[in-house]
Design an enzyme around this catalytic site. Sequence first.
Site, mmCIF file in Angstrom:
data_model
loop_
_atom_site.group_PDB
_atom_site.id
_atom_site.type_symbol
_atom_site.label_atom_id
_atom_site.label_comp_id
_atom_site.label_asym_id
_atom_site.label_seq_id
_atom_site.Cartn_x
_atom_site.Cartn_y
_atom_site.Cartn_z
ATOM 1 N N SER A 279 39.991 31.914 42.223
ATOM 2 C CA SER A 279 39.679 32.765 43.362
ATOM 3 C C SER A 279 40.753 33.838 43.544
ATOM 4 O O SER A 279 40.948 34.663 42.654
ATOM 5 C CB SER A 279 39.515 31.898 44.619
ATOM 6 O OG SER A 279 38.977 32.655 45.664
ATOM 7 N N ASP A 422 32.612 30.459 43.594
ATOM 8 C CA ASP A 422 34.068 30.348 43.699
ATOM 9 C C ASP A 422 34.558 29.025 43.117
ATOM 10 O O ASP A 422 34.053 27.952 43.464
ATOM 11 C CB ASP A 422 34.461 30.458 45.174
ATOM 12 C CG ASP A 422 35.938 30.707 45.369
ATOM 13 O OD1 ASP A 422 36.743 29.944 44.803
ATOM 14 O OD2 ASP A 422 36.294 31.658 46.087
#
Length: 579
Positions: A279, A422
């Site tokens: 991320s 993610d």
Amino acid sequence: MSFSKNIKPYRIFIHTQRSLSSGGIDKLNSRKMHQASIKHLTHSKLVSQLKQYLAKVPQSELLQSALSKEIAHILQRIEPSIYGSDLIRYFTHSSAMIEDNKIQKKEPKEQNTGLSLPNILDTLKIKISSNEAPKPKEVSPKWLIKPVISKEAISSRTTYLLSSIATSTNEENRLAKVDEFCDHVKQYADAKHMAVRGGGISSLLKIRNVEKSSKVKGALNEALILLGYTEPVTGAGVRILSIDGGGTRGVLVIEMLKKLEELAGKPILEMFDLICGVSTGAIIASLIVIQRKSLDEIETIYKNIGTRVFTQHPIKGTSSLVWSHSYYDTPLWEELLKAEVGEELLISSQRNPKTPKLMTVSAVVNQSRLSAYVFRNYNLPCKVQSQYIGGSNHQVWEAVRASAAAPTYFEEFKLGNTLHQDGGILVNNPTAVAIHEAKLLWPRTPLQCVISCGTGRTAPNPIDSSAESVSASSWKSKFLAVIDSATDTEGVHSMLSDLLPPKTYYRFNPYLTEMLGIAEISPEKMLQLKKDAIMYLRRNEEKFQEAANTLKIQKSVMQKLNDYINYQLEMQGIVASKY
């Protein structure tokens, strides 16, 4: 008339009738039936006329009998409307037509516009096909269509390119051949194994050892890494940097890395052999490794991206969330990533000298179970397989985009047949994944230093024993507990601190005054975040100094000698990589 010319129309006739569907055969009372023709036509009469026609064709009695039975069987199945008056008129005059052809034995001067058996059969096929619904032609997507090539052709091409690289006499030609070889290996997975079995690594090492051009050396580095070759580490052992996810809280990580650079006296790029991020950590890691940005430049880029992406009107954001499941502008996010982290292939970054290994982690969500996907700027050695799926033939922005596709914040990212979200929903602390990959790359090299950077935490609330007992938790509290468990970072930290040797593993994760969301861009909140980072650095000065000293440990003389011997043996093709 020759035998082949007479028998061919019947083959077409028989083949056409076999393709009739049962639904078309049973429709004996079609509205287009020619009543007058059917009245004078019986099945036996038509069969007898066919037999008379076949008798005039020069062929064996056995074949005549077989054809007669076949045609009789077919005529029993087709509707009378199909073999109407046109066919009768043809067979009525068939004998005369055959006799005329025998007498004349030459082509007619004018084109015959009358009936012929092929013409009638064409009409028959049109009538049959009109009863069938047309089938739509399936068109496969272009990205699914791959050229079919045999393994022998791939092997031959691989051998040719390796020999061409070795025999090239000038820089331009050799660079072109190395580029062609890299493209070949990227396109065909089998080419990697064939090249390794054919001594490709030793051949390329010999060429690189005497090559003077920096461009050609860079291309050779990429070719070697495509084949799974791994250079020995520059320190006493493997040095790993892992960065958690956390959105704009990534500024904490930048402050901690600045402290490490200050104490070690070296840039982050030169202190680590493997850098891993998920991320927001994927953004920082890519800017360090691929773009080779300084930490001050990364901080500026980071703030600019956050301000542009996370500025959204509530009405527009809410409507976007309903229609595309993303509150923020995903196309804008992708354009910024292309501009800042780049569109080159991950593996191409290895052309730059002394480039660390880079890996970013996403979560694949369209399979039977969630699984981590590792984007790499390297290939694993032959016959070595990671427990995590992944690849190197992706663009840098795609790796970051997939790793940072936070649910409800941005749209899911489709890459080929996989759908990515993610990586933090599965492995928000990717340190264990990084150690696993490092062990595959350098199986006989010990870990020298593992540094794991978190993006902040808050002190847990103490349990109030005086509070009244609760019989059951709410649905909200249960849901938040599941989310917290899935994105937990300290559980991985506790496990690694117990398993790894002392003075090898360091976890830096500041306590925050207030836990901020991943899209927080308020100047007051960001200022408080920076104050929390400075306070954490002051309190942990000795721990940072110890980590910096561990990173600076150099190889011993015996380690350097062992690396030199292994390198010489690899160039001769005697042994594979032992690092």
